[in-house]
Design a protein around this motif. Sequence first.
Motif, PDB file in Angstrom:
ATOM      1  N   UNK A 157      30.084  -7.488  31.837  1.00 30.62           N
ATOM      2  CA  UNK A 157      30.011  -6.184  32.487  1.00 30.62           C
ATOM      3  C   UNK A 157      29.232  -5.223  31.600  1.00 30.62           C
ATOM      4  N   UNK A 158      28.671  -4.202  32.208  1.00 35.22           N
ATOM      5  CA  UNK A 158      28.115  -3.130  31.400  1.00 35.22           C
ATOM      6  C   UNK A 158      29.298  -2.257  30.958  1.00 35.22           C
ATOM      7  N   UNK A 159      29.173  -1.549  29.840  1.00 35.46           N
ATOM      8  CA  UNK A 159      30.284  -0.671  29.432  1.00 35.46           C
ATOM      9  C   UNK A 159      30.688   0.334  30.506  1.00 35.46           C
ATOM     10  N   UNK A 160      29.721   0.903  31.209  1.00 36.46           N
ATOM     11  CA  UNK A 160      30.043   1.880  32.256  1.00 36.46           C
ATOM     12  C   UNK A 160      30.790   1.219  33.412  1.00 36.46           C
ATOM     13  N   UNK A 161      30.327   0.045  33.835  1.00 39.68           N
ATOM     14  CA  UNK A 161      31.010  -0.663  34.917  1.00 39.68           C
ATOM     15  C   UNK A 161      32.424  -1.051  34.497  1.00 39.68           C
ATOM     16  N   UNK A 162      32.579  -1.525  33.260  1.00 40.07           N
ATOM     17  CA  UNK A 162      33.894  -1.924  32.778  1.00 40.07           C
ATOM     18  C   UNK A 162      34.859  -0.737  32.764  1.00 40.07           C
ATOM     19  N   UNK A 163      34.402   0.428  32.295  1.00 40.70           N
ATOM     20  CA  UNK A 163      35.276   1.606  32.270  1.00 40.70           C
ATOM     21  C   UNK A 163      35.822   1.902  33.668  1.00 40.70           C
TER      22      UNK A 163
ATOM     23  N   UNK B  17      41.946  -6.925  18.906  1.00 43.48           N
ATOM     24  CA  UNK B  17      41.832  -5.634  19.585  1.00 43.48           C
ATOM     25  C   UNK B  17      40.367  -5.176  19.622  1.00 43.48           C
ATOM     26  N   UNK B  18      39.503  -5.891  20.366  1.00 45.10           N
ATOM     27  CA  UNK B  18      38.091  -5.501  20.398  1.00 45.10           C
ATOM     28  C   UNK B  18      37.897  -4.158  21.099  1.00 45.10           C
ATOM     29  N   UNK B  19      36.786  -3.524  20.792  1.00 43.94           N
ATOM     30  CA  UNK B  19      36.469  -2.251  21.454  1.00 43.94           C
ATOM     31  C   UNK B  19      36.128  -2.509  22.921  1.00 43.94           C
ATOM     32  N   UNK B  20      36.112  -1.462  23.706  1.00 43.33           N
ATOM     33  CA  UNK B  20      35.840  -1.590  25.139  1.00 43.33           C
ATOM     34  C   UNK B  20      34.449  -2.154  25.410  1.00 43.33           C
ATOM     35  N   UNK B  21      33.475  -1.810  24.586  1.00 42.52           N
ATOM     36  CA  UNK B  21      32.128  -2.353  24.776  1.00 42.52           C
ATOM     37  C   UNK B  21      32.114  -3.864  24.574  1.00 42.52           C
ATOM     38  N   UNK B  22      32.892  -4.362  23.612  1.00 40.12           N
ATOM     39  CA  UNK B  22      32.978  -5.800  23.375  1.00 40.12           C
ATOM     40  C   UNK B  22      33.716  -6.497  24.507  1.00 40.12           C
ATOM     41  N   UNK B  23      34.769  -5.881  25.013  1.00 40.37           N
ATOM     42  CA  UNK B  23      35.463  -6.468  26.167  1.00 40.37           C
ATOM     43  C   UNK B  23      34.515  -6.534  27.352  1.00 40.37           C
ATOM     44  N   UNK B  24      33.760  -5.471  27.574  1.00 38.52           N
ATOM     45  CA  UNK B  24      32.773  -5.475  28.663  1.00 38.52           C
ATOM     46  C   UNK B  24      31.783  -6.612  28.478  1.00 38.52           C
TER      47      UNK B  24
ATOM     48  N   UNK C 123      44.381 -11.374  23.779  1.00 38.90           N
ATOM     49  CA  UNK C 123      45.110 -12.460  24.442  1.00 38.90           C
ATOM     50  C   UNK C 123      45.821 -12.005  25.725  1.00 38.90           C
ATOM     51  N   UNK C 124      46.303 -10.770  25.758  1.00 39.24           N
ATOM     52  CA  UNK C 124      46.950 -10.257  26.963  1.00 39.24           C
ATOM     53  C   UNK C 124      45.924 -10.006  28.069  1.00 39.24           C
ATOM     54  N   UNK C 125      44.723  -9.584  27.700  1.00 40.70           N
ATOM     55  CA  UNK C 125      43.653  -9.403  28.686  1.00 40.70           C
ATOM     56  C   UNK C 125      43.314 -10.761  29.303  1.00 40.70           C
ATOM     57  N   UNK C 126      43.167 -11.785  28.459  1.00 36.34           N
ATOM     58  CA  UNK C 126      42.896 -13.128  28.972  1.00 36.34           C
ATOM     59  C   UNK C 126      44.026 -13.612  29.866  1.00 36.34           C
ATOM     60  N   UNK C 127      45.272 -13.391  29.457  1.00 32.36           N
ATOM     61  CA  UNK C 127      46.421 -13.811  30.259  1.00 32.36           C
ATOM     62  C   UNK C 127      46.425 -13.094  31.610  1.00 32.36           C
ATOM     63  N   UNK C 128      46.048 -11.819  31.617  1.00 36.20           N
ATOM     64  CA  UNK C 128      45.972 -11.065  32.869  1.00 36.20           C
ATOM     65  C   UNK C 128      44.970 -11.716  33.830  1.00 36.20           C
ATOM     66  N   UNK C 129      43.778 -12.023  33.322  1.00 42.31           N
ATOM     67  CA  UNK C 129      42.765 -12.624  34.198  1.00 42.31           C
ATOM     68  C   UNK C 129      43.141 -14.042  34.595  1.00 42.31           C
ATOM     69  N   UNK C 130      43.755 -14.804  33.695  1.00 38.55           N
ATOM     70  CA  UNK C 130      44.206 -16.148  34.058  1.00 38.55           C
ATOM     71  C   UNK C 130      45.231 -16.094  35.184  1.00 38.55           C
ATOM     72  N   UNK C 131      46.150 -15.150  35.100  1.00 36.70           N
ATOM     73  CA  UNK C 131      47.150 -14.994  36.156  1.00 36.70           C
ATOM     74  C   UNK C 131      46.488 -14.532  37.452  1.00 36.70           C
TER      75      UNK C 131
ATOM     76  N   UNK D 215      32.213  -9.435  26.802  1.00 34.46           N
ATOM     77  CA  UNK D 215      32.893 -10.716  27.016  1.00 34.46           C
ATOM     78  C   UNK D 215      33.119 -11.007  28.491  1.00 34.46           C
ATOM     79  N   UNK D 216      33.247  -9.962  29.298  1.00 34.97           N
ATOM     80  CA  UNK D 216      33.489 -10.123  30.732  1.00 34.97           C
ATOM     81  C   UNK D 216      32.217  -9.970  31.562  1.00 34.97           C
TER      82      UNK D 216
END
Length: 85
Positions: free
Chosen positions: A25-31, A13-20, A55-63, A22-23
């Motif tokens: 993105x900048x945190x603002x763009x990701x939000x 369960x990474x924070x939104x900044x970490x998800x940004x 893992x669900x975020x990855x599954x979403x993008x894989x789909x 990993x993807x």
Amino acid sequence: MGAAARKPDAGLFPCEAEIARRLSQTPADWRARAVVLERDGLPRIDPIMGGRYWPAVLAYFNKRYGIASFGPSAMDGTENLDALR
């Protein structure tokens, strides 16, 4: 434990900044993008865990990009382990 009190790249369960990050993105763009993507099925932030289940975020993008994981294939018959002797 709130998002501010835990490690940014904390496991499943990474924070939104970490998800940004990993993807790429900048945190603002990701939000901004996350709001739109949630309408398409991106997992929402879990209120108990305080983050998105990675893992669900990855599954979403894989789909989304046609790389869905495959389930077990149908059995093709009974295994004959005596054939290995």
